[in-house]
Motif scaffolding. Structure first.
Motif: not given
Length: 137
Positions: A13-25, A27-31, A42-47
């Motif tokens: 879920d997009f709402k979980d972006l701030l909880e998960k540490d993707f490849n750059v920390g 809130g940000k996921y470079f896919i 492409v990056s999926i982001n949440c500020l």
């Protein structure tokens, strides 16, 4: 899932972006690498609410398309600031100096990067209809 002509991943879920540490920390996921992109990034982001990108940046070759999917905020380009909200689409040339700040709610957006002036043909000229049918056709 990876097959001959596609790769598919589920980031959750997009709402979980701030909880998960993707490849750059958080809130940000470079896919791009995870899904095998070869012509763009492409990056999926949440500020988080009231937070901002901590720097102004530009690019050497890539233009960016920002698609605001939820929330609102302020976009900065070349000294100008303007409001953005769900549904806003912003294209920034490589040289455009840009930054983004979330408003009172978390700001979710997708950013697509591609080399400027590299598109040779758009979908209407590139797409072809094939004989194959999907189960719902």
């Amino acid at each position: 899932m990876e097959k001959k002509n596609f790769q598919a991943v589920n980031m959750g879920d997009f709402k979980d972006l701030l909880e998960k540490d993707f490849n750059v920390g958080k809130g940000k996921y470079f896919i791009g690498q995870d899904i095998g992109l070869t012509g763009c990034e492409v990056s999926i982001n949440c500020l988080p609410a009231e937070q901002s990108v901590p720097f102004v940046h530009a690019h050497k070759k890539n233009e960016e398309l920002y698609m605001i999917t939820s929330g609102s905020g302020t976009f900065f380009i070349d000294g100008e600031e303007f409001p953005v909200q769900e549904g806003s689409l912003i294209r920034v040339s490589p040289n455009g100096q840009r930054a983004l700040k979330a408003g009172e709610q978390d700001l979710y957006f997708i950013c697509i990067q591609a080399q400027a002036n590299s598109l040779e043909q758009a979908t209407l000229k590139d797409g072809i209809i094939v004989e194959t049918k999907a189960s719902w056709m």
